[in-house]
Scaffold this motif. Sequence first.
Motif, PDB file in Angstrom:
ATOM      1  N   ASP A 213       0.870  -1.185   0.000  1.00  0.00           N
ATOM      2  CA  ASP A 213       0.000   0.000   0.000  1.00  0.00           C
ATOM      3  C   ASP A 213       0.908   1.236   0.000  1.00  0.00           C
ATOM      4  O   ASP A 213       1.573   1.533   0.983  1.00  0.00           O
ATOM      5  N   THR A 214       0.928   1.960  -1.123  1.00  0.00           N
ATOM      6  CA  THR A 214       1.864   3.092  -1.252  1.00  0.00           C
ATOM      7  C   THR A 214       1.201   4.445  -0.950  1.00  0.00           C
ATOM      8  O   THR A 214       1.790   5.489  -1.203  1.00  0.00           O
ATOM      9  N   THR A 215      -0.016   4.414  -0.410  1.00  0.00           N
ATOM     10  CA  THR A 215      -0.747   5.666  -0.164  1.00  0.00           C
ATOM     11  C   THR A 215       0.085   6.667   0.621  1.00  0.00           C
ATOM     12  O   THR A 215       0.162   7.853   0.284  1.00  0.00           O
ATOM     13  N   MET A 216       0.703   6.177   1.697  1.00  0.00           N
ATOM     14  CA  MET A 216       1.457   7.048   2.596  1.00  0.00           C
ATOM     15  C   MET A 216       2.618   7.748   1.876  1.00  0.00           C
ATOM     16  O   MET A 216       2.882   8.929   2.076  1.00  0.00           O
ATOM     17  N   LEU A 217       3.283   7.009   0.997  1.00  0.00           N
ATOM     18  CA  LEU A 217       4.423   7.548   0.262  1.00  0.00           C
ATOM     19  C   LEU A 217       3.971   8.596  -0.756  1.00  0.00           C
ATOM     20  O   LEU A 217       4.571   9.664  -0.883  1.00  0.00           O
ATOM     21  N   ARG A 218       2.889   8.290  -1.472  1.00  0.00           N
ATOM     22  CA  ARG A 218       2.364   9.256  -2.450  1.00  0.00           C
ATOM     23  C   ARG A 218       1.917  10.544  -1.768  1.00  0.00           C
ATOM     24  O   ARG A 218       2.163  11.645  -2.255  1.00  0.00           O
ATOM     25  N   ARG A 219       1.270  10.384  -0.613  1.00  0.00           N
ATOM     26  CA  ARG A 219       0.804  11.569   0.109  1.00  0.00           C
ATOM     27  C   ARG A 219       1.980  12.411   0.603  1.00  0.00           C
ATOM     28  O   ARG A 219       1.936  13.640   0.574  1.00  0.00           O
ATOM     29  N   ALA A 220       3.057  11.743   1.047  1.00  0.00           N
ATOM     30  CA  ALA A 220       4.239  12.475   1.535  1.00  0.00           C
ATOM     31  C   ALA A 220       4.861  13.306   0.410  1.00  0.00           C
ATOM     32  O   ALA A 220       5.255  14.460   0.620  1.00  0.00           O
ATOM     33  N   ILE A 221       4.916  12.734  -0.793  1.00  0.00           N
ATOM     34  CA  ILE A 221       5.490  13.469  -1.936  1.00  0.00           C
ATOM     35  C   ILE A 221       4.613  14.669  -2.288  1.00  0.00           C
ATOM     36  O   ILE A 221       5.093  15.796  -2.445  1.00  0.00           O
ATOM     37  N   TRP A 222       3.306  14.439  -2.389  1.00  0.00           N
ATOM     38  CA  TRP A 222       2.357  15.509  -2.730  1.00  0.00           C
ATOM     39  C   TRP A 222       2.432  16.635  -1.693  1.00  0.00           C
ATOM     40  O   TRP A 222       2.557  17.811  -2.038  1.00  0.00           O
ATOM     41  N   ASN A 223       2.387  16.257  -0.417  1.00  0.00           N
ATOM     42  CA  ASN A 223       2.372  17.272   0.636  1.00  0.00           C
ATOM     43  C   ASN A 223       3.708  17.995   0.773  1.00  0.00           C
ATOM     44  O   ASN A 223       3.758  19.142   1.191  1.00  0.00           O
ATOM     45  N   TYR A 224       4.798  17.317   0.412  1.00  0.00           N
ATOM     46  CA  TYR A 224       6.101  17.998   0.457  1.00  0.00           C
ATOM     47  C   TYR A 224       6.176  19.065  -0.631  1.00  0.00           C
ATOM     48  O   TYR A 224       6.677  20.168  -0.398  1.00  0.00           O
ATOM     49  N   VAL A 225       5.648  18.768  -1.816  1.00  0.00           N
ATOM     50  CA  VAL A 225       5.601  19.788  -2.884  1.00  0.00           C
ATOM     51  C   VAL A 225       4.798  20.990  -2.390  1.00  0.00           C
ATOM     52  O   VAL A 225       5.226  22.141  -2.519  1.00  0.00           O
ATOM     53  N   HIS A 226       3.632  20.725  -1.798  1.00  0.00           N
ATOM     54  CA  HIS A 226       2.817  21.836  -1.296  1.00  0.00           C
ATOM     55  C   HIS A 226       3.540  22.586  -0.168  1.00  0.00           C
ATOM     56  O   HIS A 226       3.424  23.796  -0.051  1.00  0.00           O
ATOM     57  N   CYS A 227       4.298  21.846   0.632  1.00  0.00           N
ATOM     58  CA  CYS A 227       5.039  22.463   1.738  1.00  0.00           C
ATOM     59  C   CYS A 227       6.070  23.474   1.225  1.00  0.00           C
ATOM     60  O   CYS A 227       6.190  24.573   1.767  1.00  0.00           O
ATOM     61  N   VAL A 228       6.805  23.131   0.152  1.00  0.00           N
ATOM     62  CA  VAL A 228       7.820  24.076  -0.331  1.00  0.00           C
ATOM     63  C   VAL A 228       7.172  25.303  -0.967  1.00  0.00           C
ATOM     64  O   VAL A 228       7.831  26.325  -1.159  1.00  0.00           O
ATOM     65  N   PHE A 229       5.878  25.218  -1.264  1.00  0.00           N
ATOM     66  CA  PHE A 229       5.140  26.395  -1.736  1.00  0.00           C
ATOM     67  C   PHE A 229       4.314  27.032  -0.609  1.00  0.00           C
ATOM     68  O   PHE A 229       3.450  27.869  -0.853  1.00  0.00           O
ATOM     69  N   GLY A 230       4.551  26.585   0.637  1.00  0.00           N
ATOM     70  CA  GLY A 230       3.924  27.243   1.785  1.00  0.00           C
ATOM     71  C   GLY A 230       2.528  26.759   2.147  1.00  0.00           C
ATOM     72  O   GLY A 230       1.841  27.401   2.939  1.00  0.00           O
TER      73      GLY A 230
END
Length: 443
Positions: free
Chosen positions: A348-365
């Motif tokens: 189940d890769t949900t957690m990994l995909r979410r971490a990548i998505w949220n990290y992109v959003h994090c660098v944009f604040g």
Amino acid sequence: RQLGRGPSSFIPVEELLPWGTERAQRQLLIEAFVSMGRVDNITMVMGLHPEYLASFWKRLYLLLHMDGPLPYHKRHYIAIMAAARHQCSYLVGFHVAEFLKVGGNPAWLQGLHCAPQKLRNLSEINKILAHRPWLVTKEHIEALLKTGENSWSLAELIQGLVLLTHYHSLASFVFGCGINPEAEPEGSHPFQPPSPRSCQSSPASEDGVSGSSGKDAMQEVEVLMARMKLLQECQLEEEGVTQEEMETRFELEKTESLLVAPSVDIAEHVLPPDVLCFVEDPEFGYKDFTRKGEQAPPTFRAQDYTWEDHGYSLINRLYPDAGQLLDEKFQVVYNLTYNTIAMHSGVDTTMLRRAIWNYVHCVFGIRYDDYDYGEVNQLLERSLKVYIKTVACYPEKATRRMYTHFWRHFKHSEKVHVNLLLLEARMQAALLYALRAITRYMT
């Protein structure tokens, strides 16, 4: 000029053509050839994920070919303006040719100064959305909507903003996957884009994973699997972290992301004149705010202005169908999984995909109240963070070395999947800032 072999200078051509195994992929490439007379290199690489490619095409077709408030030649010109911000000569060259095909005025191609004032007025918001979208304000929107004879209608502006964010993000994909320019067919427009910088900075030794580094790469996969398992167990047991602690973890991650940057020895490359002529204020970029003493982007609480509750309905109201197709594409990429990680299946890769998505959003604040940013540090190793931030924020600095060094034992299709997540997360982040500014202007 010498072209890299195949569609990508990062991915061996054999990896992109598993004809026998993937009927859906083959069918899509045939459709592309029938409709466009060619299969471009972006399509070849995205074709590793047929479900995503089908939804990408629907959006692209809507943006460039279906009825909408903007005439066709202006849509291609906006694509050129957006791609030029990231020095993406691959996309600039493609849309220069398309602009001429649909009857655009060749004089405009001498540079932005030769385009009509109405298009030139987009230059400021193009620059901000490409590099620091958190700076977009309702005043920027007002300036575009109230400029006398050169003013934009709200519907035109929405289409323009979707085009800008689409092509900024697509430039990230082009550089992140090392897309090579196609050989020009005879008789076509003589625009000659250089190969991506990454071709020149890629000694052959970086291609494979061998010997002791192969063992290390295997170990990285096992460590990641173990961490995911542990985090899933902790989630079941944990009573819930306080809101303050969640906020602190986000701020920590955001501050740390300022320190994640490509190595300083990556040479700044000189913009070719046929790209530079479409760029105003070429010095403006994401990196500027990371200078000492300056602040990270202000935090945008996702709950205050969400895509689902606010952005989607605003776009759908002003640019019917676009909201639906954007939403479908965000959903497809966010939920796309084959339940594999490197050599493991049934994961189940949900957690990994979410971490990548949220990290992109994090660098944009952008911060999600209900997400524990501690997971980002657990799941994304430093080389992956450097790659994500580079491709999302200054893709023109992406190199083959960066691509090779993260997830060394993963399949190329999995690395392309990361790039698709980056493309869509980046586009959604910029759109949220732009749509929030429009909403503030309207209220």
